[in-house]
Design a protein around this motif. Structure first.
Motif, PDB file in Angstrom:
ATOM      1  N   PRO A 123      45.814  42.318  35.585  1.00 39.86           N
ATOM      2  CA  PRO A 123      44.486  41.727  35.786  1.00 39.86           C
ATOM      3  C   PRO A 123      43.533  42.234  34.698  1.00 39.86           C
ATOM      4  O   PRO A 123      43.239  43.427  34.617  1.00 39.86           O
ATOM      5  N   GLY A 124      43.035  41.339  33.867  1.00 44.15           N
ATOM      6  CA  GLY A 124      42.217  41.744  32.736  1.00 44.15           C
ATOM      7  C   GLY A 124      40.938  42.461  33.143  1.00 44.15           C
ATOM      8  O   GLY A 124      40.286  42.106  34.123  1.00 44.15           O
ATOM      9  N   HIS A 125      40.617  43.514  32.384  1.00 44.36           N
ATOM     10  CA  HIS A 125      39.375  44.271  32.543  1.00 44.36           C
ATOM     11  C   HIS A 125      39.358  45.049  33.865  1.00 44.36           C
ATOM     12  O   HIS A 125      40.407  45.261  34.474  1.00 44.36           O
ATOM     13  N   ASN A 126      38.194  45.417  34.312  1.00 43.99           N
ATOM     14  CA  ASN A 126      38.056  46.217  35.529  1.00 43.99           C
ATOM     15  C   ASN A 126      36.602  46.095  35.985  1.00 43.99           C
ATOM     16  O   ASN A 126      35.689  46.205  35.154  1.00 43.99           O
ATOM     17  N   PRO A 127      36.358  45.861  37.271  1.00 43.14           N
ATOM     18  CA  PRO A 127      34.970  45.728  37.742  1.00 43.14           C
ATOM     19  C   PRO A 127      34.108  46.951  37.423  1.00 43.14           C
ATOM     20  O   PRO A 127      32.880  46.826  37.326  1.00 43.14           O
ATOM     21  N   THR A 152      34.245  44.937  28.964  1.00 45.08           N
ATOM     22  CA  THR A 152      33.745  44.584  30.295  1.00 45.08           C
ATOM     23  C   THR A 152      34.204  43.193  30.715  1.00 45.08           C
ATOM     24  O   THR A 152      34.227  42.878  31.907  1.00 45.08           O
ATOM     25  N   GLY A 153      34.583  42.361  29.740  1.00 46.35           N
ATOM     26  CA  GLY A 153      34.931  40.983  30.070  1.00 46.35           C
ATOM     27  C   GLY A 153      33.691  40.121  30.186  1.00 46.35           C
ATOM     28  O   GLY A 153      32.565  40.574  29.978  1.00 46.35           O
ATOM     29  N   THR A 154      33.876  38.865  30.533  1.00 48.91           N
ATOM     30  CA  THR A 154      32.772  37.918  30.640  1.00 48.91           C
ATOM     31  C   THR A 154      32.397  37.707  32.106  1.00 48.91           C
ATOM     32  O   THR A 154      32.888  38.407  33.003  1.00 48.91           O
ATOM     33  N   GLU A 162      34.568  38.254  35.257  1.00 46.80           N
ATOM     34  CA  GLU A 162      35.964  38.017  34.923  1.00 46.80           C
ATOM     35  C   GLU A 162      36.866  39.023  35.631  1.00 46.80           C
ATOM     36  O   GLU A 162      37.958  38.669  36.093  1.00 46.80           O
ATOM     37  N   ALA A 163      36.424  40.274  35.704  1.00 45.79           N
ATOM     38  CA  ALA A 163      37.240  41.312  36.339  1.00 45.79           C
ATOM     39  C   ALA A 163      37.489  41.009  37.814  1.00 45.79           C
ATOM     40  O   ALA A 163      38.577  41.269  38.338  1.00 45.79           O
TER      41      ALA A 163
END
Length: 335
Positions: A123-127, A152-154, A162-163
């Protein structure tokens, strides 16, 4: 005179009984025929004996439709209250519930279809990345360059990240694959405060002795662009990176993922990047450093209103997970 000579002759008892029965038969037949007209024929079991029709409890729908108890849409794990997000109170899908989703384009794989296979979902990124900028900005070696540990992702315009999206879809896909017998490993399952770094994400597949790996993402492209695309590894032989052995099988996985994801979701190929939904890149550490076949999927453009509406819908995310699971199943059962 007593008048006895004027009375009719007495009939025997047998004659009287015969007369009564003869009169009753037509009445009984008429009654039975009337009941048949109202109630219809009594169902007959396979053994040829009459069987009572089953009764349905009041308030339930025997078809399993909306009237059935417990019927609901796919649950949501994000807990995000914005208008274009799922309901905050919706829980993450249980493995059992998500695994009962329709099998999709791949048919109906049984519970042993992927027995003995190991799949890594990333799972891309992280909250939590946004609260750990120092850690995620650290540079790591990806073979042919150095890049940030993670980003951080989008997110959508309403703030659905995204996360959150990637974690929810990965969990749903895990449930479907596990129901088909696979061992499924998530690189992170919301159990880490940030990261992991992209080099650790790549190493996770080898550590799990995985047959295949897939990284789930949402894109942050121009608002005018929409659609999904699949990213496959280029041939990179530099420093610690060597993708020579995974380029061909990763390409085959990419083609299957493009096919099954589109079939499950109805999503179009990206119209702002890639070519017919496929892209090959040499600048992603998660691909450069992988030693097992691996691809990325950008499930849609979160900055595009139409894509954002789909990606924040839990039912559409279930379809996205179905497409991912079907592609991985096809890859592992046809090679």
């Amino acid at each position: 005179m007593t008048g006895s000579a004027s009375r009719p002759p007495r009939r025997s008892a047998l004659l009287r009984v015969t007369t009564v029965v003869g009169a009753a038969v037509p009445l009984c037949m008429a009654g039975w025929l009337g009941w048949q007209a109202l109630e219809g024929p009594t169902p007959v079991s396979a053994a040829g004996t009459s069987a009572a029709a089953p009764t349905t409890p009041s308030g339930t729908d025997p078809s399993g439709g909306p009237g059935a108890q417990g019927a609901s849409g796919a649950p949501d794990a994000s807990g995000t209250p914005a208008a274009d997000r799922p309901t905050a109170a919706s829980p993450a899908p249980s493995d059992t519930a998500a695994a009962t989703a329709s099998p999709g384009a791949s048919g109906s794989p049984d519970a042993t279809a992927l027995s003995g296979r190991t799949v890594v979902l990333d799972p891309g990124h992280n909250p939590g990345n946004s609260a750990h900028t120092t850690e995620i900005n650290r540079q790591v070696d990806i073979g042919n360059a150095h890049k940030e540990c993670d980003t951080t992702g989008t997110e959508t315009n309403a703030g659905y990240t995204e996360a959150e999206y990637t974690l929810d879809v990965s969990r749903r896909a895990r449930a479907i694959l596990a129901a088909r017998g696979a061992t499924v490993v998530l690189v992170q399952d919301g159990d880490r405060p940030w990261g992991p770094c992209i080099d650790e994400r790549a190493r996770a597949s080898a550590a799990a002795h995985a047959d295949v790996a897939l990284s789930v993402h949402g894109d942050g492209g121009p608002a005018s662009g929409s659609g999904f695309h699949v990213i496959m590894p280029a041939r990179v032989v530099a420093g610690k990176a060597d993708t020579s052995t995974i380029v061909e099988p990763s390409h085959r996985l990419g083609l299957l993922l493009r096919e099954h994801f589109r079939a499950a979701t109805g999503e179009q190929y990206a119209d702002y990047v890639a070519n017919q939904g496929l892209d090959t890149r040499s600048d992603l550490g998660g691909l450069n450093l992988s030693t097992v076949p691996k691809v990325f999927i950008e499930c849609g453009n979160m900055r595009n209103p139409a894509d954002a509406k789909r990606m924040t819908d839990p039912q559409w995310r279930q379809q996205a997970a179905q497409g991912i699971a079907d592609a991985l199943t096809a890859y592992l059962t046809t090679r």
